[in-house]
Design an enzyme around this catalytic site. Structure first.
Site, PDB file in Angstrom:
ATOM      1  N   GLU A 142      55.205 -21.414  23.560  1.00 33.64           N
ATOM      2  CA  GLU A 142      55.414 -21.510  25.014  1.00 33.64           C
ATOM      3  C   GLU A 142      54.718 -22.759  25.543  1.00 33.64           C
ATOM      4  O   GLU A 142      55.123 -23.328  26.552  1.00 33.64           O
ATOM      5  CB  GLU A 142      54.814 -20.283  25.706  1.00 33.64           C
ATOM      6  CG  GLU A 142      55.840 -19.275  26.147  1.00 33.64           C
ATOM      7  CD  GLU A 142      55.222 -18.127  26.910  1.00 33.64           C
ATOM      8  OE1 GLU A 142      54.341 -17.438  26.349  1.00 33.64           O
ATOM      9  OE2 GLU A 142      55.624 -17.892  28.059  1.00 33.64           O
ATOM     10  N   HIS A 160      55.497 -14.106  20.717  1.00 30.56           N
ATOM     11  CA  HIS A 160      55.703 -15.275  21.578  1.00 30.56           C
ATOM     12  C   HIS A 160      55.307 -16.511  20.776  1.00 30.56           C
ATOM     13  O   HIS A 160      54.289 -16.490  20.074  1.00 30.56           O
ATOM     14  CB  HIS A 160      54.823 -15.180  22.822  1.00 30.56           C
ATOM     15  CG  HIS A 160      55.340 -14.234  23.848  1.00 30.56           C
ATOM     16  ND1 HIS A 160      55.589 -12.924  23.586  1.00 30.56           N
ATOM     17  CD2 HIS A 160      55.688 -14.430  25.146  1.00 30.56           C
ATOM     18  CE1 HIS A 160      56.048 -12.339  24.689  1.00 30.56           C
ATOM     19  NE2 HIS A 160      56.121 -13.234  25.650  1.00 30.56           N
TER      20      HIS A 160
END
Ligand code: 6MZ
Length: 336
Positions: A195, A192
């Site tokens: 974000e 990830h």
């Protein structure tokens, strides 16, 4: 377009197991436990913002805290993706120790057992597992999960294919040194990234060069201070997994038309569409394709190209990619 997106044979490369649990499965688990989860269900329905969404995962975790519940959950999630014409699925999940109920080894064993079971019940979908590291849980937990991922990769190389770095992006860190040890033995890395705004960490992740990146929400040319990161991302050619509904519901993008899909697509950057947490965000992969088509004026041919190009980002061998592509092309000849 709705029917076309449903019929399209699709690849799901970014799905968290416990975020993908449907309301139907939650009801089933509640009957199994003789408990009433109506309050939990209404909280899931009303989930908004990134912070709120991480509270929802705690609720789902309280329902999937035995091997029996986890097996049912994994089978249901695979079935539902299969019903949505997903023909290749990479599930990711964080091994969990639940005192008196489940060890981390039992957690992974149960998911693998469910994946094996699905080969008989839903042979049209191929399922792989990424072992997740939740950045919020600290170094020791990350180290344990990476050790387990390596152990299971050696035991089940055809099933356990990679590591996912995830968890609340406002907490903990990216554990890049630990991820390196997994990469060194052959595991693929999906991380990830961006974000939330965090220029230093995003730069470190881009320099580490994971095999795929999730979200990249705060990397686009029109965001103040992010042009350098955008150029670096484009130059890296690292495929990005994009989750439209998730980002919209978590309010990490102001609107769909301003989603980073636009900038990456225009730059011809490798990307794929994904659901992230289909249960928590009440979506399907077909819906994500439809949303992308409606928002960015994509044609049916564009969507077919998107699916075909995703094959290259899957964590499988060249031979498996060729087989998958042949299956897709065969199915594509039958849909208009
Ligand atoms: C970061 C996320 C996420 O692992 O228990 N997770 N991490 N960003 C997101 N965007 C919304 N959505 C899900 O599935 C739930 C876990 O996946 C990660 C979180 O760590 C969450 O606890 P598993 O199967």
């Amino acid at each position: 377009m709705d029917l076309f997106c449903q019929k399209l044979p699709k690849l799901e490369l970014h799905a968290h197991l416990n975020g993908s649990v449907s309301q139907k499965t939650i009801r089933k688990l509640s009957e199994l436990n003789n408990r009433n989860f109506n309050d939990e269900l209404s909280r899931i329905d009303s989930s908004v913002s990134l912070k709120e969404c991480f509270k929802i995962f705690d609720i789902v975790h309280s329902l999937t805290n035995t091997t029996e519940a986890l097996f049912i959950t994994t089978c249901d999630v695979i079935n539902e993706f299969n019903d949505d014409n997903v023909i290749y699925l990479e599930l990711r999940s964080t091994p969990r120790y639940v005192e008196g109920k489940m060890t981390k080894n039992e957690y992974i064993d149960t998911i693998i057992k469910a994946i094996e079971h699905s080969k008989k019940t839903t042979p049209g979908i191929t399922v792989k597992l990424l072992v997740s590291v939740n950045r919020k849980n600290g170094f020791k937990d990350a180290e344990e999960n990476i050790k387990l991922a390596i152990e299971y990769y050696k035991k089940y190389p055809e099933c356990v294919v990679g590591i996912d770095l995830s968890g609340d992006p406002t907490q903990g860190d990216a554990c890049l040194n630990l991820l390196k040890s997994a990469r060194d033995v052959g595991l693929k890395i999906a991380a990830h990234c961006a974000e939330v705004p965090n220029e230093k960490e995003v730069m470190d992740i881009l320099e580490f060069k994971p095999d795929r990146l999730g979200h990249c929400t705060n990397i686009h040319p029109n965001l103040s201070g992010s042009l350098k990161l955008f150029n670096k991302l484009i130059e890296s050619k690292i495929p990005v997994e994009l989750c439209l509904t998730s980002n919209l519901k978590c309010e990490t993008v102001p609107s769909l038309s301003e989603h980073q899909f636009l900038y990456l697509y225009q730059a011809n950057h490798p990307l794929c569409l994904a659901t992230d947490d289909k249960g928590v965000f009440n979506t399907t992969l077909s819906l994500e394709y439809k949303l992308a088509a409606d928002t960015f004026n994509l044609t049916k041919e564009d969507l077919k190209k998107l699916v075909r190009s995703s094959v290259d980002f899957a964590f499988i061998s060249q031979q498996e990619k060729e087989n998958l592509l042949a299956t897709i092309d065969n199915k594509l000849t039958n849909i208009k």
